[in-house]
Design an enzyme around this catalytic site. Structure first.
Site, PDB file in Angstrom:
ATOM      1  N   LYS A   6       0.846  -1.194   0.000  1.00  0.00           N
ATOM      2  CA  LYS A   6       0.000   0.000   0.000  1.00  0.00           C
ATOM      3  C   LYS A   6       0.880   1.243   0.000  1.00  0.00           C
ATOM      4  CE  LYS A   6      -4.535   0.904   0.355  1.00  0.00           C
ATOM      5  NZ  LYS A   6      -5.531   0.289  -0.538  1.00  0.00           N
ATOM      6  N   VAL A  54      30.655  22.266  -6.773  1.00  0.00           N
ATOM      7  CA  VAL A  54      29.593  21.533  -6.081  1.00  0.00           C
ATOM      8  C   VAL A  54      30.132  20.189  -5.608  1.00  0.00           C
ATOM      9  CG1 VAL A  54      27.257  20.603  -6.269  1.00  0.00           C
ATOM     10  CG2 VAL A  54      27.872  22.669  -7.543  1.00  0.00           C
ATOM     11  N   GLN A  55      30.977  19.565  -6.433  1.00  0.00           N
ATOM     12  CA  GLN A  55      31.544  18.277  -6.074  1.00  0.00           C
ATOM     13  C   GLN A  55      32.301  18.346  -4.748  1.00  0.00           C
ATOM     14  OE1 GLN A  55      31.431  19.625  -9.091  1.00  0.00           O
ATOM     15  NE2 GLN A  55      31.573  18.111 -10.746  1.00  0.00           N
ATOM     16  N   HIS A 115      20.565  27.290 -11.512  1.00  0.00           N
ATOM     17  CA  HIS A 115      21.349  28.393 -12.060  1.00  0.00           C
ATOM     18  C   HIS A 115      20.643  29.745 -11.927  1.00  0.00           C
ATOM     19  CE1 HIS A 115      24.444  25.824 -13.667  1.00  0.00           C
ATOM     20  NE2 HIS A 115      23.558  25.108 -14.351  1.00  0.00           N
ATOM     21  N   PHE A 140      33.976  28.338 -10.212  1.00  0.00           N
ATOM     22  CA  PHE A 140      34.164  27.133 -11.005  1.00  0.00           C
ATOM     23  C   PHE A 140      35.150  27.460 -12.116  1.00  0.00           C
ATOM     24  CE2 PHE A 140      32.582  23.908 -14.208  1.00  0.00           C
ATOM     25  CZ  PHE A 140      33.097  22.820 -13.531  1.00  0.00           C
ATOM     26  N   ARG A 151      30.492  33.583  -8.042  1.00  0.00           N
ATOM     27  CA  ARG A 151      29.191  33.386  -8.672  1.00  0.00           C
ATOM     28  C   ARG A 151      28.131  33.117  -7.608  1.00  0.00           C
ATOM     29  NH1 ARG A 151      29.208  27.129 -11.052  1.00  0.00           N
ATOM     30  NH2 ARG A 151      29.860  26.124  -9.111  1.00  0.00           N
ATOM     31  N   THR A 193      -4.021  -5.216   0.680  1.00  0.00           N
ATOM     32  CA  THR A 193      -3.397  -3.908   0.910  1.00  0.00           C
ATOM     33  C   THR A 193      -4.282  -3.032   1.799  1.00  0.00           C
ATOM     34  OG1 THR A 193      -4.333  -2.928  -1.110  1.00  0.00           O
ATOM     35  CG2 THR A 193      -2.201  -4.034  -1.293  1.00  0.00           C
ATOM     36  N   ASP A 194      -5.588  -3.266   1.786  1.00  0.00           N
ATOM     37  CA  ASP A 194      -6.461  -2.527   2.694  1.00  0.00           C
ATOM     38  C   ASP A 194      -6.176  -2.907   4.144  1.00  0.00           C
ATOM     39  OD1 ASP A 194      -8.892  -0.705   2.926  1.00  0.00           O
ATOM     40  OD2 ASP A 194      -9.582  -2.473   4.046  1.00  0.00           O
ATOM     41  N   ASN A 209      22.524  21.882  -9.851  1.00  0.00           N
ATOM     42  CA  ASN A 209      22.711  23.325  -9.995  1.00  0.00           C
ATOM     43  C   ASN A 209      21.377  23.993 -10.292  1.00  0.00           C
ATOM     44  OD1 ASN A 209      25.486  23.966  -9.633  1.00  0.00           O
ATOM     45  ND2 ASN A 209      25.952  22.960 -11.571  1.00  0.00           N
TER      46      ASN A 209
END
Length: 295
Positions: free
Chosen positions: A14, A226-227, A255, A162, A179, A60-61, A253
């Site tokens: 569910k 970012v890495q 931007h 960067f 940036r 599933t109920d 990113n």
């Protein structure tokens, strides 16, 4: 011509079971927790798939009703603890269940602040970040617990760059040492040891992400990529929480580009930016305490 086929996997359950639990500490002071639960069961036989025999199928109920009953009978202190409880219930009460997987998201309710004081029983939805967890329990083994967060959007206006990247015949991106850096963080971490306060760990993880992204309040911290920010954050998390054995993060990113106002005789020194959702870079990495074998 007769062919032989093999069932690769089966599973059913569910999804989207939403629960609001109200804890009434007294007549006036209340606390709440709202969760959305998805559950998947794997059974020892596949007769329902192969022969249309539903004798082993837990509807599933019924699974949905079970989640509400367990929410009533448990404190719901953390979503991780509740996930473990749900798994244990099905493995204990239904011996033909081979494994249970539970995914839970917690709605970000916070108390309304009135005049500097937190309200006793009124709340506001603060969509700053979504907390989630996954608990998988295979019969005869210990449960595997993961926690995480997603949707944490952060932005800083400087101290990000960067440059020094590879360039070929299709490269037009200029190098920059200052940036605007914006991303929406997803972080998932796996526990080696669940003898821990899950709520405290989640706060530590969130704080680590913000600290490594932003740095000190007045001086900040420089991000070379970012890495590198992902890696430093994951190192911080593993150093602070020894019970976590593996952490992975995704930081796309988001931007913001300097809008060209020169045609209008206006100089724009990175003051008016244009948000760009797509296309975007998508940076991800996982860090483990142990070397993982390569497939």
């Amino acid at each position: 011509m007769t062919s032989t086929f093999f069932t690769s996997f089966t599973g059913y359950g569910k999804t989207g079971v939403r629960v609001l639990k109200i804890k009434r500490c007294n007549e006036r002071y209340h606390s709440i927790k709202e969760i959305e639960v998805s559950i998947e069961l794997k059974l020892e036989d596949k007769n329902d798939y192969l022969h249309g025999d539903n004798a082993s199928v837990i509807p599933t109920d019924t699974q949905k009703n079970t989640i509400y009953a367990l929410a009533k009978n448990n404190e719901l202190n953390s979503i991780e603890e509740f996930g473990v409880t749900v798994c244990q219930h099905f493995l204990h009460n239904h011996k033909h269940v081979e494994s249970v997987c539970v995914d839970i998201e917690e709605a970000p309710w916070k108390r309304i602040n009135q005049g500097g004081q937190e309200h006793a029983h009124s709340f506001v939805m603060d969509s700053e970040v979504i907390r989630f967890c996954q608990v998988t329990h295979i019969r005869g083994e210990k449960p595997k617990v993961s926690g995480g967060l997603k949707g944490l959007k952060v932005l800083k206006t400087t101290q990000s760059g960067f440059k020094g990247f590879l360039k070929d015949q299709y490269t037009v991106l200029p190098e920059v040492d200052d940036r605007c850096f914006c991303t929406v963080v997803t972080c998932k971490y796996d526990y080696d040891n669940t003898d821990v306060d899950f709520n405290t760990v989640w706060q530590i993880v969130k704080s680590s992400i913000l600290q490594e992204f932003a740095g000190p309040a007045h001086s900040g911290v420089y991000s070379a990529s970012v890495q590198n920010t992902i890696y430093l954050t994951e190192v911080s998390i593993l150093n602070q929480v020894p019970q976590i054995g593996y952490v992975e993060m995704v930081m796309p990113n988001a931007h913001y580009f300097n809008f060209n106002l020169a045609p209008f005789g206006i100089e724009n020194n990175n003051e008016v930016l244009m948000p760009m959702d797509k296309p975007s870079g998508n940076i991800k990495a996982g860090l483990s305490r142990r070397q993982k074998s390569k497939l």
